[in-house]
Design a protein around this motif. Structure first.
Motif, PDB file in Angstrom:
ATOM      1  N   UNK A 167       1.049  -1.231  -0.143  1.00 54.70           N
ATOM      2  CA  UNK A 167       0.059   0.106   0.188  1.00 54.70           C
ATOM      3  C   UNK A 167       1.047   1.227  -0.029  1.00 54.70           C
ATOM      4  N   UNK A 168       2.019   1.252   0.589  1.00 52.93           N
ATOM      5  CA  UNK A 168       2.874   2.434   0.655  1.00 52.93           C
ATOM      6  C   UNK A 168       3.510   2.634  -0.679  1.00 52.93           C
ATOM      7  N   UNK A 182      -9.783  -8.954   0.997  1.00 48.69           N
ATOM      8  CA  UNK A 182     -10.575  -7.879   0.687  1.00 48.69           C
ATOM      9  C   UNK A 182     -10.423  -6.907   1.835  1.00 48.69           C
ATOM     10  N   UNK A 183     -11.052  -7.730   2.971  1.00 46.37           N
ATOM     11  CA  UNK A 183     -11.326  -7.070   4.146  1.00 46.37           C
ATOM     12  C   UNK A 183     -10.018  -6.285   4.938  1.00 46.37           C
ATOM     13  N   UNK A 184      -8.950  -7.110   4.745  1.00 44.53           N
ATOM     14  CA  UNK A 184      -7.580  -6.433   5.368  1.00 44.53           C
ATOM     15  C   UNK A 184      -7.122  -5.503   4.400  1.00 44.53           C
ATOM     16  N   UNK A 185      -7.162  -5.631   3.245  1.00 44.19           N
ATOM     17  CA  UNK A 185      -6.549  -4.364   2.284  1.00 44.19           C
ATOM     18  C   UNK A 185      -7.710  -3.065   2.824  1.00 44.19           C
ATOM     19  N   UNK A 186      -8.892  -3.275   2.780  1.00 43.55           N
ATOM     20  CA  UNK A 186      -9.822  -1.922   3.175  1.00 43.55           C
ATOM     21  C   UNK A 186      -9.077  -1.593   4.388  1.00 43.55           C
ATOM     22  N   UNK A 219      -5.891   0.025   4.406  1.00 42.14           N
ATOM     23  CA  UNK A 219      -5.958   1.256   3.793  1.00 42.14           C
ATOM     24  C   UNK A 219      -6.384   2.433   4.513  1.00 42.14           C
ATOM     25  N   UNK A 220      -7.575   2.128   5.338  1.00 42.11           N
ATOM     26  CA  UNK A 220      -8.230   3.235   6.173  1.00 42.11           C
ATOM     27  C   UNK A 220      -7.106   3.622   7.310  1.00 42.11           C
ATOM     28  N   UNK A 246      -9.123  -0.097  -1.987  1.00 41.84           N
ATOM     29  CA  UNK A 246      -9.349  -1.082  -3.041  1.00 41.84           C
ATOM     30  C   UNK A 246     -10.605  -0.768  -3.660  1.00 41.84           C
ATOM     31  N   UNK A 247     -10.940  -0.320  -4.862  1.00 42.39           N
ATOM     32  CA  UNK A 247     -11.910  -0.153  -5.805  1.00 42.39           C
ATOM     33  C   UNK A 247     -12.568  -1.190  -6.234  1.00 42.39           C
ATOM     34  N   UNK A 248     -12.131  -2.277  -6.480  1.00 40.98           N
ATOM     35  CA  UNK A 248     -12.808  -3.261  -7.127  1.00 40.98           C
ATOM     36  C   UNK A 248     -12.043  -4.615  -6.842  1.00 40.98           C
ATOM     37  N   UNK A 249     -12.802  -5.568  -7.229  1.00 41.70           N
ATOM     38  CA  UNK A 249     -12.035  -6.914  -7.174  1.00 41.70           C
ATOM     39  C   UNK A 249     -12.651  -7.670  -8.632  1.00 41.70           C
TER      40      UNK A 249
END
Length: 348
Positions: free
Chosen positions: A164-165, A189-193, A196-197, A204-207
């Motif tokens: 992410x960095x 996906x939940x971890x990426x979200x 990021x927060x 994440x915008x899409x999968x």
């Protein structure tokens, strides 16, 4: 053409997306450029690629050729680059032809993006996706034997933070506009979200996961996450690699078709799948519908669907798909489809 939001980015994309994985193998450069022209003229503003494309087969000699073909179109149509949303992907771990199979890391991200930008002949990528999670995936029939073992959770999360960095650096440079995932799970996906927060990093915008009448793994946990977190699905293989067109029924293998090149269709070919396809073909016939157009129209009804990615090997196939962009299915057809799904769940 219905337009959908690309996550929370403010970018709008058509709910049909031109897939390009045959550009440079089954589809010539001239035909690929014609497809770009036709798709944009029809209102499709979304094009999906990957640094590893084309496929069927994946070969060292052709890696990156799809992006090069798109790049040549961009160079010849420079004034039109802003007319469409361009998505591509970092190959990730295991593909030995790309960076010797190196995983997705803070070190490989800038190198991969620079390579894609050069091949695509563009200054920016609208949606940059991670093709496969480093920790593995249950997609592509791996769900039958999937076990969430073998990875240290702390190390997985540390890698996500570093990635992410690295993505933020690319956003700040103007190289990418948005970030997406592919072949991901609800947990991933939940971890990426979450991260990021916490970090103020790209969200994440899409999968991009497989989804069709024949493959509905997305319908539960991922569907709920998608709707509540505004992470829309980019459905790949919405025609079940051609199975839902009916062209493989009765043992048929059309010349130059995907099955002629990949006999098992990535594990999708089974005795049960042909029975399931037959039921969907019967529904289409009863209602005077083309089965290809019915399958795509159904995908577009799903509440989590952002865009269904279709591939057209030939210009004629693209023209056929474009003829059905305004098709809407009746409640009766939708009810029959749900009954067929309950009778033939996950046939591969």
């Amino acid at each position: 053409m219905e337009m959908k939001p690309l996550g929370r980015t403010g970018i709008m994309v058509s709910d049909l997306c031109l897939g390009t994985m045959t550009f440079g193998s089954q589809t010539s450069e001239a035909d690929a450029h014609t497809q770009m022209d036709l798709a944009l003229a029809a209102g499709i503003n979304f094009v999906d690629a990957a640094e590893m494309y084309p496929v069927n087969p994946i070969a060292k000699e052709t890696i990156g050729r799809t992006e090069e073909i798109l790049g040549n179109w961009n160079a010849a149509n420079a004034a039109r680059r802003g007319d469409y949303v361009l998505a591509t992907k970092h190959s990730g771990e295991g593909l030995r032809f790309v960076r010797d199979g190196a995983p997705i890391t803070a070190q490989t991200i800038p190198e991969a993006i620079e390579g894609s930008l050069k091949r695509l002949k563009t200054d920016y990528i609208d949606l940059y996706q991670f093709h496969w999670p480093n920790r593995g995936s249950y997609m592509f029939r791996q769900n039958w034997t999937f076990s969430p073992k073998g990875h240290n959770t702390d190390e997985v999360l540390e890698n996500m933070q570093e990635c992410l960095e690295a993505l933020q650096v690319q956003v700040d440079k103007g190289n990418i506009r948005a970030f997406g995932l592919s072949n991901e799970s609800a947990w991933g996906t939940a971890q990426w979200l979450r991260l990021a927060e916490q970090m103020g990093a790209p969200r994440v915008a899409s999968v991009q996961n497989e989804y069709s009448l024949l493959c509905r793994l997305f319908d539960t946990d991922m569907a709920e996450l998608s709707v509540h977190e505004d992470v829309g699905l980019m459905a790949f293989s919405p025609l079940g690699t051609g199975l839902l067109t009916g062209k493989y029924q009765g043992g048929a293998i059309p010349e130059a078709s995907r099955m002629s090149l990949s006999p098992e269709l990535g594990g999708r070919k089974s005795e049960r799948v042909f029975d399931a396809v037959d039921v969907y073909l019967q529904i289409a016939a009863r209602h005077g519908l083309d089965p290809t157009l019915m399958a795509l129209a159904w995908c577009r009804t799903r509440p989590f669907m952002m865009s269904a990615i279709f591939g057209a090997t030939t210009v004629a196939q693209l023209e056929h798909i474009l003829s059905g962009v305004d098709l809407r299915l009746s409640d009766e057809v939708l009810a029959e489809i749900e009954a067929a799904h309950k009778a033939h769940p996950m046939p591969y």
